[in-house]
Write a protein that holds these residues in place. Structure first.
Motif, short mmCIF file in Angstrom:
data_model
loop_
_atom_site.label_atom_id
_atom_site.label_comp_id
_atom_site.label_asym_id
_atom_site.label_seq_id
_atom_site.Cartn_x
_atom_site.Cartn_y
_atom_site.Cartn_z
N VAL A 70 0.86 -1.19 0.00
CA VAL A 70 0.00 0.00 0.00
C VAL A 70 0.89 1.23 0.00
O VAL A 70 1.76 1.37 0.87
CB VAL A 70 -0.90 0.03 1.26
N VAL A 71 0.68 2.13 -0.95
CA VAL A 71 1.39 3.41 -0.93
C VAL A 71 0.63 4.35 0.00
O VAL A 71 -0.59 4.49 -0.11
CB VAL A 71 1.44 4.03 -2.35
N VAL A 72 1.36 4.97 0.91
CA VAL A 72 0.75 5.95 1.81
C VAL A 72 1.55 7.24 1.78
O VAL A 72 2.73 7.23 1.42
CB VAL A 72 0.68 5.42 3.28
N GLU A 73 0.90 8.33 2.13
CA GLU A 73 1.60 9.61 2.18
C GLU A 73 2.45 9.68 3.45
O GLU A 73 2.14 9.04 4.45
CB GLU A 73 0.55 10.75 2.15
N ALA A 74 3.51 10.45 3.38
CA ALA A 74 4.33 10.68 4.57
C ALA A 74 4.56 12.19 4.69
O ALA A 74 5.24 12.75 3.83
CB ALA A 74 5.67 9.95 4.46
N ARG B 71 11.75 0.68 -6.60
CA ARG B 71 12.62 0.26 -5.48
C ARG B 71 11.96 -0.85 -4.67
O ARG B 71 12.64 -1.76 -4.19
CB ARG B 71 12.97 1.45 -4.58
N ALA B 72 10.64 -0.76 -4.51
CA ALA B 72 9.92 -1.79 -3.73
C ALA B 72 9.91 -3.12 -4.50
O ALA B 72 9.72 -4.18 -3.91
CB ALA B 72 8.50 -1.34 -3.44
N GLY B 73 10.06 -3.06 -5.82
CA GLY B 73 10.17 -4.27 -6.63
C GLY B 73 8.84 -4.90 -6.99
O GLY B 73 8.82 -5.96 -7.62
N GLU C 269 4.73 12.17 -8.89
CA GLU C 269 5.81 11.93 -9.87
C GLU C 269 6.89 11.01 -9.31
O GLU C 269 7.63 10.37 -10.06
CB GLU C 269 6.50 13.24 -10.30
N ASP C 270 7.03 10.99 -8.00
CA ASP C 270 8.07 10.14 -7.38
C ASP C 270 7.64 8.68 -7.30
O ASP C 270 8.47 7.81 -7.02
CB ASP C 270 8.38 10.61 -5.95
N LEU C 271 6.36 8.42 -7.48
CA LEU C 271 5.86 7.06 -7.22
C LEU C 271 6.51 5.99 -8.09
O LEU C 271 6.85 4.91 -7.57
CB LEU C 271 4.34 7.00 -7.38
N PRO C 272 6.69 6.23 -9.40
CA PRO C 272 7.30 5.14 -10.19
C PRO C 272 8.65 4.69 -9.63
O PRO C 272 8.91 3.49 -9.55
CB PRO C 272 7.43 5.77 -11.60
N ASP C 273 9.48 5.64 -9.17
CA ASP C 273 10.78 5.27 -8.59
C ASP C 273 10.60 4.52 -7.27
O ASP C 273 11.28 3.53 -7.00
CB ASP C 273 11.62 6.53 -8.31
N ILE C 274 9.69 5.02 -6.46
CA ILE C 274 9.47 4.39 -5.15
C ILE C 274 8.98 2.95 -5.35
O ILE C 274 9.43 2.02 -4.68
CB ILE C 274 8.43 5.21 -4.33
N GLU D 120 1.79 -4.30 3.67
CA GLU D 120 3.05 -3.57 3.86
C GLU D 120 2.88 -2.18 3.30
O GLU D 120 2.31 -2.03 2.21
CB GLU D 120 4.18 -4.28 3.12
N VAL D 121 3.37 -1.17 4.03
CA VAL D 121 3.20 0.18 3.51
C VAL D 121 4.53 0.74 3.02
O VAL D 121 5.59 0.43 3.58
CB VAL D 121 2.59 1.14 4.57
N ILE D 122 4.45 1.51 1.94
CA ILE D 122 5.62 2.27 1.51
C ILE D 122 5.22 3.74 1.46
O ILE D 122 4.08 4.07 1.10
CB ILE D 122 6.21 1.83 0.15
N GLU D 123 6.16 4.60 1.83
CA GLU D 123 5.83 6.01 2.01
C GLU D 123 6.19 6.84 0.79
O GLU D 123 7.25 6.67 0.20
CB GLU D 123 6.61 6.56 3.22
N ALA D 124 5.26 7.73 0.44
CA ALA D 124 5.52 8.70 -0.62
C ALA D 124 5.52 10.09 0.03
O ALA D 124 4.60 10.41 0.78
CB ALA D 124 4.44 8.63 -1.69
#
Ligand code: PMP
Length: 403
Positions: free
Chosen positions: A121-125, A163-165, A155-160, A141-145
């Motif tokens: 899950v992408v979440v804001e930070a 990296r998460a794979g 715009e940063d999401l594709p890189d994030i 599992e959360v990853i922070e944007a």
């Protein structure tokens, strides 16, 4: 937060239940006996809750008011919510609407239906950690944007994600007057997020308790307006911030197939949301009272936001930066300069002793970042109270930074 150990064999999902870091600050606050200026809770103050109308409407007789209700919600309330969504510019239909027990239940239902253990899950930070708490309870599992003045930096999401794979299954966003940063996602970013959700076969959980509280600037179209009927958009809404949080009435606006499953899930949770409360809210809306109430709230909150920024700037000058929200409840304050090394979690008990409460920044990230930031709710206090509160905050800060 420390979790008590138990000899009882609990479900593995209890290991990922974080509890509410926000509420633990407010519990500490509730136990205080001295006068405290409250910048902590994201709640309208008592004088901004239309209690006289509520009392009158709750007392009105209606057959079946104390029976079980339909799990999807009282038909009168669904009709009123549809009309309200329409007034906000969002076309919907009763087949898409489900009344929930507050916005939290909407989030819980959404994540319950969408997430398997290990899903991303992408979440804001920073973000509203009670919201991600529901996703974590389903072992996601959360990853922070990161967030800037225009909301989540999409715009940063594709890189994030690279990296998460693996691609996320859900993107959790608070697009309007975000809790805690007060920022609003720009139109371009909303459009890009819709494209990315399509590419990743993901769902956007659009959590928007504050959108109707815009007091400056122009509305930015909602995801549902940019992409009408898109099943990838799950709208989670609540009356908590525009009427009263204790009502525990909210709604979700979702694709009918998802709604059917959500009804099954809600049936197994609480059967239905409180019927007398739903009918009271429906009557309040059908009497046409909500729009006038919102107009009043917007005026009060505009004035309070301006006062808070003015008072903070007069007190702290260049030692803080603040967001400048065009609606909602919150300012996000970052400490810098002479205050850059101050830890807002350590400052919190000192501030309480001085008679002012806020929420420390680390309460808004699963990773516990933002130690030099804090969230201030400007909605609760009059400008006079705010001045007292900020002066007390300054006294607490001085005590902490004194050599
Ligand atoms: N989402 C956000 C962003 C919120 O700020 C809140 C309330 N603080 C909620 C959801 C939960 O709303 P409710 O109180 O209606 O459950």
């Amino acid at each position: 937060m420390s979790t008590p150990t138990s000899t009882i064999r609990m479900a593995s999902r209890t290991r990922t239940m974080i509890g509410s870091i926000i509420d633990s600050s407010t519990a500490l606050l509730a136990s205080q006996k001295h006068d405290i200026v409250r910048f902590a809770m994201g709640a309208p103050n008592a004088e901004l809750i239309p209690t006289a109308d509520f009392d009158r409407l709750l007392g009105a007789h209606a057959p079946g008011r104390y029976d079980y209700g339909a799990t999807e919600g009282e038909p009168e309330l669904i009709a009123q919510v549809q009309a309200f969504q329409q007034r906000l510019g969002i076309d919907t239909e009763p087949e898409r609407l489900l009344i929930t027990t507050g916005g939290m239940q909407g989030l819980d239902l959404a994540f319950k239906l969408l997430l398997d253990p290990g899903d991303l899950v992408v979440v804001e930070a920073p973000t509203y950690t009670n919201g991600i708490g529901t996703a974590l309870s389903y072992q996601a599992e959360v990853i922070e944007a990161p967030v800037d003045a225009d909301g989540m930096i999409v715009e940063d999401l594709p890189d994030i994600v690279a990296r998460a794979g693996r691609a996320p299954k859900v993107i959790y966003t608070i697009p309007n007057f975000q809790n805690p940063s007060g920022t609003t996602m720009s139109l371009a970013r909303r459009q890009l997020l819709l494209e990315l959700a399509e590419e990743w076969d993901a769902v956007i959980v659009d959590d928007d308790p504050y959108g109707a509280l815009r007091f400056d600037g122009e509305d930015v179209p909602a995801f549902a307006q940019l992409s009408p009927g898109n099943p990838r958009v799950v709208q989670v809404r609540t009356f908590s911030k525009i009427l009263a949080p204790g009502l525990r009435v909210g709604w979700v606006d979702v694709d009918p197939a998802l709604r059917a499953k959500a009804i099954d899930a809600k049936q197994a949770m609480d059967t239905c949301t409180s019927v007398p409360t739903q009918r009271m809210v429906a009557d309040y809306l059908s009497e046409g009272l909500l729009d006038a109430h919102l107009t009043r709230l917007r005026g009060v909150y505009r004035q309070r936001k301006q006062a808070m920024r003015r008072i903070m700037t007069a007190q702290f000058g260049d030692d803080v930066t603040m967001t400048d929200p065009q609606g909602g409840f919150f300012l996000w304050v970052a400490l810098q300069g002479r205050l850059a090394a101050l830890d807002t979690q350590k400052l919190f008990p000192v501030a309480l002793r001085h008679g002012v409460a806020y929420i420390p920044g680390p309460a808004f990230a699963a990773s516990g970042r933002f130690g030099n930031a804090l969230r201030v709710c400007f909605a609760t206090s009059t400008p006079e109270r705010m001045a007292d509160g900020v002066a007390r905050l300054a006294a607490a800060v001085d005590e902490q930074v004194a050599p």
